[in-house]
Design an enzyme around this catalytic site. Structure first.
Site, PDB file in Angstrom:
ATOM      1  N   TYR A  44      -5.037  42.551 -56.005  1.00 36.21           N
ATOM      2  CA  TYR A  44      -5.395  41.380 -55.199  1.00 36.21           C
ATOM      3  C   TYR A  44      -6.318  40.493 -56.011  1.00 36.21           C
ATOM      4  CZ  TYR A  44      -3.939  40.488 -50.463  1.00 36.21           C
ATOM      5  OH  TYR A  44      -3.235  40.069 -49.379  1.00 36.21           O
ATOM      6  N   GLU A  46      -7.329  36.872 -54.910  1.00 36.85           N
ATOM      7  CA  GLU A  46      -7.502  35.560 -54.269  1.00 36.85           C
ATOM      8  C   GLU A  46      -8.527  34.746 -55.044  1.00 36.85           C
ATOM      9  OE1 GLU A  46      -8.377  36.016 -50.123  1.00 36.85           O
ATOM     10  OE2 GLU A  46      -6.343  36.690 -49.663  1.00 36.85           O
ATOM     11  N   ASP A 190       9.638  16.216 -58.622  1.00 34.01           N
ATOM     12  CA  ASP A 190       9.982  17.631 -58.460  1.00 34.01           C
ATOM     13  C   ASP A 190      11.090  17.920 -59.477  1.00 34.01           C
ATOM     14  OD1 ASP A 190      11.050  20.063 -57.793  1.00 34.01           O
ATOM     15  OD2 ASP A 190      11.052  19.712 -55.628  1.00 34.01           O
ATOM     16  N   THR A 216      10.109  24.696 -60.097  1.00 36.48           N
ATOM     17  CA  THR A 216      10.278  26.141 -60.002  1.00 36.48           C
ATOM     18  C   THR A 216      10.243  26.683 -61.424  1.00 36.48           C
ATOM     19  OG1 THR A 216      12.671  25.879 -60.084  1.00 36.48           O
ATOM     20  CG2 THR A 216      11.677  26.115 -57.898  1.00 36.48           C
ATOM     21  N   LYS A 219      14.800  28.474 -62.784  1.00 34.89           N
ATOM     22  CA  LYS A 219      16.108  27.815 -62.969  1.00 34.89           C
ATOM     23  C   LYS A 219      16.311  27.625 -64.473  1.00 34.89           C
ATOM     24  CE  LYS A 219      16.186  25.883 -58.328  1.00 34.89           C
ATOM     25  NZ  LYS A 219      14.904  25.702 -57.649  1.00 34.89           N
ATOM     26  N   ARG A 225      11.136  34.177 -60.359  1.00 36.42           N
ATOM     27  CA  ARG A 225      11.177  33.256 -59.211  1.00 36.42           C
ATOM     28  C   ARG A 225       9.758  32.807 -58.890  1.00 36.42           C
ATOM     29  NH1 ARG A 225      16.028  33.515 -57.614  1.00 36.42           N
ATOM     30  NH2 ARG A 225      15.626  32.034 -55.955  1.00 36.42           N
TER      31      ARG A 225
HETATM   32  N1  DSN Z   1      18.159  26.234 -53.097  1.00 38.49           N
HETATM   33  C1  DSN Z   1      17.774  25.808 -54.428  1.00 38.49           C
HETATM   34  C2  DSN Z   1      18.956  25.374 -55.202  1.00 38.49           C
HETATM   35  O1  DSN Z   1      19.906  26.120 -55.220  1.00 38.49           O
HETATM   36  O2  DSN Z   1      18.952  24.333 -55.823  1.00 38.49           O
HETATM   37  C3  DSN Z   1      16.759  24.779 -54.373  1.00 38.49           C
HETATM   38  O3  DSN Z   1      15.698  25.262 -53.635  1.00 38.49           O
END
Ligand code: DSN
Length: 421
Positions: A44, A46, A190, A216, A219, A225
């Site tokens: 933990y 925080e 974003d 994110t 990707k 993730r």
């Molecule tokens: N659901 C994701 C995507 O596949 O692009 C985005 O959050």
């Protein structure tokens, strides 16, 4: 727990034998996987490095500081927060920091390729804030920048959001900057989808033009993730639209507080360690080669499909993904997703701009090349996959057996192991 580990094994087999074309997925390295599955999950922490609410944080402080510094170096930014559990959490923290409930936001329409958290009425962003949208032109499939400006000028949103989940072209951030300045809006980029390409200079860079950047990490960036928030060096007065004094240091504190304690509890230090590993990998020249090939593969993919009479939305791609409008082929996105799944080619059905089907059926599918490129596929392999897709849809329509085709897909993918990084 035997059943769970059996199922994990089964998922590993699925990931190995299939062609993964979901644009938002990727295969991480063994090192990223080891960090994500490490004993750091027990801790933990925080708070932030050297400002924690728990003891025993000396080691995770070092890890989180490395993750922050690597992210700053990768995107050449001045501020980075690596704690958001996801891209949605990163966006929610930015909104919490910068907006009041009822404020207006202007985002890319979900049905044209935008994201749920950019104001969709079914998402908190469309419930807590007042959403307005821009979209693509029907003729070109490209963002209609003038329409975006018109909505901005008439509605005067507090925040304008650039970024998408399913848009294959690059972004004119300088146009967005001009409009944001004209109407006094904060500008958020974003970059969840194309962040890996942006980091390696293969797409326009929003860092100097947008006030805040979210992404994110799983990707094109090929990490675990999760999400991140960043601000660039030229960041001056983010709250200027409210006529308050603002500078990077003040805004950093506001954003940090909006993540913790504003919208999250304890950070996932095992995931932060995995992010640090992935950011380290992404600074390498190999990663540039990878991203370069992702782009080449995507472009080759669209050419192959167009040659077979498929309709690619926006008439091509600048990045790692694209949408196919299947209306000219008389099959829905839902049926195509199913038909391709039968031969172990994984895609997701997706609305296309001006879709006539519901979001549960859709007229399109989205295709992305990050995952298959990680496995080492190049242009000649893309040609085989284009053939598999066309044949699978044909067999589905004719109600014929797909077994031979599925075997061919599996036989090809065995040659590209997922754990070779
Ligand atoms: N659901 C994701 C995507 O596949 O692009 C985005 O959050």
């Amino acid at each position: 727990n035997h059943d769970i580990f059996e199922l994990i094994k089964k998922e590993e087999e699925r990931q190995c034998q299939g062609v993964e074309l979901i644009a938002s997925e990727n295969y991480v390295s063994q090192d990223v996987l080891s960090a994500a599955g490490s004993i750091l999950t027990n801790k933990y922490a925080e708070g932030y490095p050297n400002k924690r609410y728990y003891g025993g944080c000396e080691v995770v402080d070092e890890i989180e500081s490395i993750a922050i510094n690597r992210l700053k170096q990768l995107f050449n930014v001045e501020y980075a927060n690596v704690q958001p559990h996801s891209g949605s959490q990163a966006n929610s923290a930015v909104y919490l920091a910068c907006l009041k409930p009822g404020d207006k936001i202007l985002g890319f329409d979900l049905s044209h390729g935008g994201h749920l958290t950019h104001g969709s009425p079914v998402n908190f962003s469309g419930k807590l804030y007042k959403p307005y949208f821009y979209g693509v032109s029907k003729e070109s499939g490209l963002i209609d920048y003038e329409q975006m400006r018109q909505v901005a000028v008439s509605e005067k949103p507090q925040m304008i959001i650039c970024g998408a989940s399913a848009y294959s072209r690059d972004w004119d951030y300088s146009f967005f900057r001009k409009v944001a300045d004209e109407v006094g809006a904060l500008l958020l980029a974003d970059i969840s989808h194309p962040s890996g390409l942006i980091a390696k200079g293969l797409l326009q860079d929003p860092v100097m033009l947008c006030d805040i950047i979210t992404s994110t990490t799983h990707k094109t960036l090929r990490g675990p993730r999760g999400g991140v928030i960043m601000m660039g060096k030229d960041f001056k007065n983010p709250l200027g639209y409210k006529n308050k004094k603002g500078d990077l240091k003040m805004m950093s504190t506001i954003l940090d507080s909006a993540v913790f304690p504003g919208s999250q509890g304890g950070p996932l230090e095992h995931i932060i360690a995995a992010k640090a590993v992935a950011f380290g990998e992404a600074t390498s020249d190999n990663f540039f080669q990878y991203m370069w090939q992702v782009k080449k593969n995507a472009s080759h993919f669209t050419n192959g499909l167009v040659n077979l009479g498929y309709d690619v939305v926006s008439r091509g791609t600048d990045n790692h993904c694209f949408l196919i409008d299947l209306r000219s082929k008389n099959i829905t996105g839902k049926d195509a997703e199913f038909a391709l799944g039968q031969v172990d080619v994984t895609v997701n059905k997706n609305m296309v701009p001006f879709d006539t089907q519901s979001p549960f059926v859709t007229s399109g599918i989205r295709i992305g090349t990050p995952a298959i490129t990680t496995r080492g596929l190049i242009e000649k392999d893309i040609e085989s996959i284009v053939g598999f897709i066309d044949e699978a849809l044909y067999l589905h329509k004719k109600n014929k057996s797909v077994k031979i085709l599925r075997d061919r897909v599996n036989k090809m993918m065995v040659k590209f192991p997922i754990f070779k990084l």
